[in-house]
Design a protein around this motif. Structure first.
Motif, PDB file in Angstrom:
ATOM      1  N   GLY A 240       0.805  -1.217   0.000  1.00  0.00           N
ATOM      2  CA  GLY A 240       0.000   0.000   0.000  1.00  0.00           C
ATOM      3  C   GLY A 240       0.839   1.268   0.000  1.00  0.00           C
ATOM      4  N   GLN A 241       2.028   1.208   0.595  1.00  0.00           N
ATOM      5  CA  GLN A 241       2.901   2.376   0.598  1.00  0.00           C
ATOM      6  C   GLN A 241       3.388   2.686  -0.814  1.00  0.00           C
ATOM      7  N   TRP A 242       3.688   1.623  -1.565  1.00  0.00           N
ATOM      8  CA  TRP A 242       4.092   1.806  -2.960  1.00  0.00           C
ATOM      9  C   TRP A 242       2.924   2.334  -3.780  1.00  0.00           C
ATOM     10  N   GLU A 243       1.742   1.777  -3.540  1.00  0.00           N
ATOM     11  CA  GLU A 243       0.588   2.169  -4.351  1.00  0.00           C
ATOM     12  C   GLU A 243       0.191   3.609  -4.074  1.00  0.00           C
ATOM     13  N   ALA A 244       0.205   3.987  -2.789  1.00  0.00           N
ATOM     14  CA  ALA A 244      -0.162   5.362  -2.451  1.00  0.00           C
ATOM     15  C   ALA A 244       0.828   6.335  -3.082  1.00  0.00           C
ATOM     16  N   SER A 245       2.117   6.034  -2.981  1.00  0.00           N
ATOM     17  CA  SER A 245       3.094   6.971  -3.532  1.00  0.00           C
ATOM     18  C   SER A 245       3.081   6.947  -5.063  1.00  0.00           C
ATOM     19  N   SER A 246       2.807   5.772  -5.644  1.00  0.00           N
ATOM     20  CA  SER A 246       2.648   5.720  -7.103  1.00  0.00           C
ATOM     21  C   SER A 246       1.503   6.604  -7.550  1.00  0.00           C
ATOM     22  N   SER A 247       0.381   6.498  -6.834  1.00  0.00           N
ATOM     23  CA  SER A 247      -0.797   7.236  -7.278  1.00  0.00           C
ATOM     24  C   SER A 247      -0.619   8.740  -7.053  1.00  0.00           C
ATOM     25  N   LEU A 248       0.402   9.111  -6.261  1.00  0.00           N
ATOM     26  CA  LEU A 248       0.719  10.537  -6.115  1.00  0.00           C
ATOM     27  C   LEU A 248       1.753  10.981  -7.159  1.00  0.00           C
ATOM     28  N   ALA A 249       1.982  10.107  -8.135  1.00  0.00           N
ATOM     29  CA  ALA A 249       2.843  10.418  -9.286  1.00  0.00           C
ATOM     30  C   ALA A 249       4.332  10.427  -8.948  1.00  0.00           C
ATOM     31  N   MET A 250       4.704   9.809  -7.825  1.00  0.00           N
ATOM     32  CA  MET A 250       6.128   9.766  -7.498  1.00  0.00           C
ATOM     33  C   MET A 250       6.836   8.700  -8.335  1.00  0.00           C
ATOM     34  N   SER A 251       8.086   8.990  -8.706  1.00  0.00           N
ATOM     35  CA  SER A 251       8.882   8.024  -9.469  1.00  0.00           C
ATOM     36  C   SER A 251       9.459   6.978  -8.516  1.00  0.00           C
ATOM     37  N   TRP A 252      10.022   5.920  -9.104  1.00  0.00           N
ATOM     38  CA  TRP A 252      10.591   4.840  -8.285  1.00  0.00           C
ATOM     39  C   TRP A 252      11.651   5.380  -7.330  1.00  0.00           C
ATOM     40  N   VAL A 253      12.507   6.219  -7.844  1.00  0.00           N
ATOM     41  CA  VAL A 253      13.578   6.763  -7.002  1.00  0.00           C
ATOM     42  C   VAL A 253      12.993   7.616  -5.874  1.00  0.00           C
ATOM     43  N   GLU A 254      11.979   8.415  -6.200  1.00  0.00           N
ATOM     44  CA  GLU A 254      11.345   9.257  -5.180  1.00  0.00           C
ATOM     45  C   GLU A 254      10.626   8.419  -4.126  1.00  0.00           C
ATOM     46  N   GLN A 255       9.966   7.352  -4.592  1.00  0.00           N
ATOM     47  CA  GLN A 255       9.285   6.471  -3.639  1.00  0.00           C
ATOM     48  C   GLN A 255      10.289   5.856  -2.671  1.00  0.00           C
ATOM     49  N   MET A 256      11.397   5.376  -3.248  1.00  0.00           N
ATOM     50  CA  MET A 256      12.464   4.790  -2.428  1.00  0.00           C
ATOM     51  C   MET A 256      12.973   5.808  -1.416  1.00  0.00           C
ATOM     52  N   ARG A 257      13.317   6.965  -1.944  1.00  0.00           N
ATOM     53  CA  ARG A 257      13.997   7.986  -1.145  1.00  0.00           C
ATOM     54  C   ARG A 257      13.108   8.524  -0.013  1.00  0.00           C
ATOM     55  N   TYR A 258      11.839   8.765  -0.299  1.00  0.00           N
ATOM     56  CA  TYR A 258      11.008   9.464   0.682  1.00  0.00           C
ATOM     57  C   TYR A 258      10.038   8.574   1.437  1.00  0.00           C
ATOM     58  N   VAL A 259       9.711   7.427   0.871  1.00  0.00           N
ATOM     59  CA  VAL A 259       8.660   6.608   1.487  1.00  0.00           C
ATOM     60  C   VAL A 259       9.196   5.272   2.001  1.00  0.00           C
ATOM     61  N   VAL A 260       9.888   4.538   1.127  1.00  0.00           N
ATOM     62  CA  VAL A 260      10.225   3.157   1.480  1.00  0.00           C
ATOM     63  C   VAL A 260      11.491   3.070   2.342  1.00  0.00           C
ATOM     64  N   LEU A 261      12.580   3.672   1.873  1.00  0.00           N
ATOM     65  CA  LEU A 261      13.830   3.533   2.623  1.00  0.00           C
ATOM     66  C   LEU A 261      13.756   4.094   4.046  1.00  0.00           C
ATOM     67  N   PRO A 262      13.141   5.261   4.255  1.00  0.00           N
ATOM     68  CA  PRO A 262      13.075   5.741   5.645  1.00  0.00           C
ATOM     69  C   PRO A 262      12.406   4.740   6.580  1.00  0.00           C
ATOM     70  N   GLN A 263      11.400   4.039   6.071  1.00  0.00           N
ATOM     71  CA  GLN A 263      10.732   3.049   6.914  1.00  0.00           C
ATOM     72  C   GLN A 263      11.550   1.764   7.018  1.00  0.00           C
ATOM     73  N   ALA A 264      12.183   1.381   5.898  1.00  0.00           N
ATOM     74  CA  ALA A 264      12.981   0.150   5.899  1.00  0.00           C
ATOM     75  C   ALA A 264      14.195   0.312   6.814  1.00  0.00           C
ATOM     76  N   LEU A 265      14.756   1.504   6.813  1.00  0.00           N
ATOM     77  CA  LEU A 265      15.949   1.778   7.622  1.00  0.00           C
ATOM     78  C   LEU A 265      15.699   1.475   9.091  1.00  0.00           C
ATOM     79  N   ARG A 266      14.556   1.897   9.554  1.00  0.00           N
ATOM     80  CA  ARG A 266      14.218   1.678  10.964  1.00  0.00           C
ATOM     81  C   ARG A 266      14.237   0.197  11.328  1.00  0.00           C
ATOM     82  N   ILE A 267      13.615  -0.607  10.488  1.00  0.00           N
ATOM     83  CA  ILE A 267      13.567  -2.026  10.842  1.00  0.00           C
ATOM     84  C   ILE A 267      14.875  -2.723  10.499  1.00  0.00           C
ATOM     85  N   ALA A 268      15.747  -2.037   9.735  1.00  0.00           N
ATOM     86  CA  ALA A 268      17.017  -2.673   9.356  1.00  0.00           C
ATOM     87  C   ALA A 268      18.075  -2.540  10.447  1.00  0.00           C
ATOM     88  N   ILE A 269      17.915  -1.567  11.317  1.00  0.00           N
ATOM     89  CA  ILE A 269      18.996  -1.274  12.272  1.00  0.00           C
ATOM     90  C   ILE A 269      19.339  -2.486  13.136  1.00  0.00           C
TER      91      ILE A 269
END
Ligand SMILES: Nc1ncnc2c1ncn2[C@@H]1O[C@H](COP(=O)(O)OP(=O)(O)OP(=O)(O)O)[C@@H](O)[C@H]1O
Ligand SMILES: [Mg+2]
Lengths: 219, 242
Positions: A116-145
């Motif tokens: 759903g995070q990918w779909e929401a950011s896709s539907s806001l017209a964000m590119s793959w790199v933007e989705q990664m940078r602003y939506v996915v990686l910040p959340q993934a980073l937390r659980i990666a620590i």
């Protein structure tokens, strides 16, 4: 004629070995992290052939013993007529090993982010790199620590393999001292203490992070 | 003038033919409710309109932006189409205000100073101006869904897609979200919504689309269709609900 080693002599030498272990661990972890990030990007990126290549890379390092990887790097480079010092071969081997494992750990974290995070950011017209940078990686980073810190323990322990190609880190130093002093139990007992001093705080820290992030709110 | 034109759209999932030639025209300001049984292709149709699902054949056009089979560049189209999901899908690591401002900043390259008044206005529109600095998990489901609506509105879309946006809500929270949607309809926003809220579809919608086995089986004025369903399938569907 054999020199007499005092306990302090043994400890002093082991501390030098420990310092090399720390140096090798840090090098492998930092360089491995950097390479791992590249591997991760290719592994989850949009180019199928790169994805496959990186999958193979990760499987190769996860599916063979670290010792073999080190041998292959050490003797492989020698075969090309280049004389590599043991420390360099160890650093390269451990870096590659670390990069493969970290890339796989981090891929798991990225894939744990709900679709759903990918779909929401896709539907806001964000590119793959933007989705990664602003939506996915910040959340993934937390659980990666937590798993990342946890894996650093494996890296520290993994450095002991470098002793076999003659790099005088903690284990190799211990081996030499055991031969010279005829007190292998004492020496390797101290070697074990050395590893424990490095690893225990790391694994304890990882466990605390794990507990802190599990079930807590996500910001 | 049609704002949304859907022509002969087909979609397969593997061997499952899910959309079997959909034709639909939607004018600016129209409020379209899509109803139908589970699995009839409602979500797939909606998600095709902004390219979340690729189509296999046919064409979709929104305000001059065309979408065909195999198309990958969707940035222009998606800026004209907002979407709200059943599960809200707010970004949990960002505050409410940041959720609303993210896309305008990143996609439209607007400065934070320019975005902030827009974000505040959109949050005020959904009745949540005071939640600008809250995190999503501090809000109720109904509030989260209203933030999701504000987030979509901040991109100033021409049309909004809503896929069962009240289905994940506790019953007592449904009305606050429907009230916001109704307000949008009154203000002239073009809305395409998949919904199980039949009363809402009848009272607020001005077009009803009944999907059946991957086709538009019947469509027209909601009040008329509910009162006088022409096909036995729609009759039994309405009968099953009442
Ligand atoms: N990602 C997917 N992969 C494979 N099949 C899918 C996928 N999404 C939907 N389908 C199938 O497509 C058909 C239509 O699904 P869709 O979600 O559009 O139905 P719906 O009308 O929205 O139903 P519901 O009322 O349950 O939401 C179903 O048979 C479904 O199983
Ligand atoms: Mg659906």
């Amino acid at each position: 004629m054999m020199t007499e080693f005092t306990l302090w002599d043994i400890i002093r030498n082991l501390i030098t070995g420990l310092e090399w272990t720390v140096g090798l661990s840090l090098t492998a972890f930092l360089l491995g992290g950097a390479v791992g990030l590249l591997v991760l990007t290719a592994r989850i990126g949009r180019f199928p052939w790169l994805q496959k290549a990186m999958k193979g890379y990760i499987e190769l390092f996860q599916g063979t013993p670290l010792l073999m990887q080190l041998f292959l790097v050490f003797f492989g480079i020698s075969l090309m007529g280049i004389d590599v010092p043991a420390w360099l071969a160890a650093a390269i081997g451990l870096t590659l090993f670390t990069s493969a494992y970290l890339a796989e750990i981090w891929r798991g974290c990225v894939e744990a982010i709900p679709k759903g995070q990918w779909e929401a950011s896709s539907s806001l017209a964000m590119s793959w790199v933007e989705q990664m940078r602003y939506v996915v990686l910040p959340q993934a980073l937390r659980i990666a620590i937590a798993p990342t810190v946890g894996f650093s323990v494996q890296v520290v322990k993994g450095t002991s393999v470098a002793s076999i190609i003659g790099f005088a880190e903690l284990t190799k130093t211990g081996g030499m001292l055991a031969n010279a002093t005829f007190k292998p139990f004492l020496v390797f007992g101290l070697v074990a203490v050395g590893y424990f001093i490095l690893c225990y705080p790391l694994s304890h820290f990882a466990m605390r992070l794990e507990r802190k992030y599990r079930g807590s709110s996500s910001h | 003038m049609d704002l949304v034109r859907i022509d002969a759209v087909h979609k397969h999932f593997g061997s499952n033919h899910v959309l079997k030639g959909i034709d639909l025209r939607i004018g600016a300001g129209e409020v379209v409710a899509i109803i139908g049984r589970s699995g009839s292709g409602k979500s797939t149709l909606l998600r095709s309109i902004n390219g979340l699902e690729s189509i296999d054949d046919g064409q979709i056009e929104v305000d001059g932006e065309k979408l065909t089979a195999g198309q990958t560049d969707l940035r222009a189209l998606r800026q004209k189409v907002g979407m709200v999901f059943q599960q809200f899908n707010l970004f949990p690591h960002l505050k409410v205000g940041e959720n609303v401002m993210l896309a305008p900043q990143v996609v439209k390259k607007m400065s934070r100073a320019d975005c902030e008044p827009i974000a505040k206005a959109m949050l005020a529109k959904v009745g949540l101006a005071e939640k600008f600095d809250a995190y999503p998990d501090q809000l109720s489901g109904g509030q989260q869904q209203r933030v999701a609506i504000a987030r979509a509105l901040a991109m100033q879309p021409k049309v909004m897609l809503c896929d069962e946006i009240t289905s994940a809500l506790d019953p007592e929270l449904v009305n606050e979200v429907l009230a916001v949607v109704k307000q949008l309809a009154v203000e002239g926003m073009t809305l395409i919504m998949v919904t199980h809220e039949m009363r809402f579809a009848r009272d607020v919608g001005n077009k009803l689309v009944f999907m059946y086995q991957g086709k538009v089986h019947e469509s027209g004025d909601p009040k008329e269709l509910f009162a006088n369903p022409q096909t036995p399938e729609l009759q039994s569907f309405i009968g099953a609900i009442n």
